[in-house]
Structures are given as structure tokens and as C-alpha cells.
Design a protein around this motif. Structure first.
Motif: not given
Length: 209
Positions: A1-7, A9-11, A25-33, A51-53
Motif C-alpha cells: 500500500m502506497i499513500l500518494i499525497p500529491e494526487i 491516492t492510495v495504491l 514508478a510511483v516512488l520515483r515520481e512522487y517524493p512525498e509518496a 477519503t482519498w481515491r
């Protein structure tokens, strides 16, 4: 499970659905993930972040389990505990159809298989069930509103997250799963009815009878 604050979204990372490549790919793109768990289910999203996507991938159940079966046969290395490696490798020391029906070893668990009292919170999950008994619906929880994409549309999901996937490091070969005997086919249809329905798979790869 990854929390992605920038968008916002929870993956959800379902094993053997391209989750490792998508995670990188997600961890490369989003520093706050933040990857807080490896394979936690959607009902384990922390309070507030629910409450996120929420989004995940669903794969044809036999293809997914065949991929896992082959992956476990070569499992090891890295930081994995030898007892954990041995348990998973030994679990597939039998034909695929037998493993599909009878395996009792849990793939994702935070508990110490060497019985030395250790605990790895990053591998915690709410439903520590052997993968051959665990429908992807348990991971995805469509009843909670999780958005799911099929494995064939993995690249499109990546694009919707604003990332580009590179070569898949843990991918197994594309050899098809062996034909299933009647008992294994009936078992798979029973346990993975939801998985078959959402991947558009009307039939298992059944052995001729």
C-alpha cells in the motif's frame, strides 16, 4: 500500500499483478509518496486517508497464481530471512494443481517463520490467508469503492497516476499455466468466482477429460 499525497491516492499492491513495477514508478515520481505496507488490503487504509481515491490491479486468477507459483520456486536473496525463503520455496515443491488446492503457507505475513519473536510491520495485512485461497476481492474490496483496473491495462493505470513504468524486474516468463484437472478447476471456480468475473475469464484452462 502506497499513500500518494500529491494526487490524494492510495495504491493497493496486490501480489503478482505488476505491483512491484508500479510501486517503483510511483516512488520515483512522487517524493512525498509513502509505502507503509507491502500488501495491505484496502480495508487497512489508515483513518483519514480512506477519503482519498483508492486503486489497484486485478489479474486473471490462474495467471496470477501461476506467476506466484513460479516466483516462489526462485524466491530468495535480498534481506529476506532464510526461514521465510525456505518456507516459500518448499511450498511449491509439488505440481501446480496440487499447490493450488492444498497450499497452507501464507505469502504476506509480518510474523517470524523462524520462531524468534521478530515482527515486520511493513508486511502486516488484515487477512493473512494463503494466496491460493485469497480472492483479489479481499485485497481490492470493491464494496468499499476501490477502483480496479485489469492487468492488461496496467500501463493505462500508470498513466492515470501520472507515472511511466519501466521494465518489470520481478516478472516471470510468459509460459501459460498448465491445464487444470477437474478438482483444481472446480476449486478455482469456487474460490475465485469474483476474480474470473471481473477479468472477463469465462473458463479456467481445464485439462481435457
Amino acid at each position: 500500500m502506497i499513500l500518494i499525497p500529491e494526487i490524494s491516492t492510495v495504491l493497493i499492491l496486490v501480489p503478482r499483478t505488476g505491483s512491484g513495477s508500479l510501486r517503483r514508478a510511483v516512488l520515483r515520481e512522487y517524493p512525498e509518496a509513502m509505502q507503509i505496507y507491502r500488501h495491505m488490503e484496502a480495508d487497512g487504509i489508515p483513518y483519514g486517508y480512506d477519503t482519498w481515491r483508492r486503486v489497484g490491479v486485478v489479474r486473471h486468477p490462474i495467471d496470477r497464481l501461476w506467476s506466484l507459483y513460479r516466483f516462489l520456486g526462485k524466491f530468495g536473496g535480498g534481506q529476506h530471512d532464510p526461514a521465510f525463503v525456505a518456507a516459500l520455496r518448499n511450498s511449491v515443491d509439488r505440481p501446480f494443481g496440487e499447490w493450488l488446492i492444498h497450499n497452507e503457507i501464507v505469502f504476506t505475513s509480518p510474523y517470524d517463520r523462524a520462531n524468534r519473536g521478530r515482527f515486520w510491520p511493513g508486511y502486516a495485512c488484515n487477512h493473512p490467508i494463503p494466496e491460493n485461497r485469497k480472492s483479489q476481492a479481499v485485497y481490492i474490496r470493491p464494496d468499499l469503492g476501490t477502483e480496479y483496473w485489469t492487468f492488461e491495462h496496467l500501463d493505462q493505470l500508470a498513466a492515470s497516476l501520472g507515472v511511466t513504468m519501466q521494465e518489470r524486474e520481478n516478472a516471470t516468463t510468459h509460459d501459460p499455466a498448465p491445464a487444470l484437472e477437474q478438482e483444481a478447476e472446480a476449486y478455482a471456480r469456487s474460490v475465485f468466482a469474483w476474480d474470473f468475473s471481473v477479468t472477463g475469464a469465462a473458463q479456467c484452462r481445464a485439462a481435457s477429460r
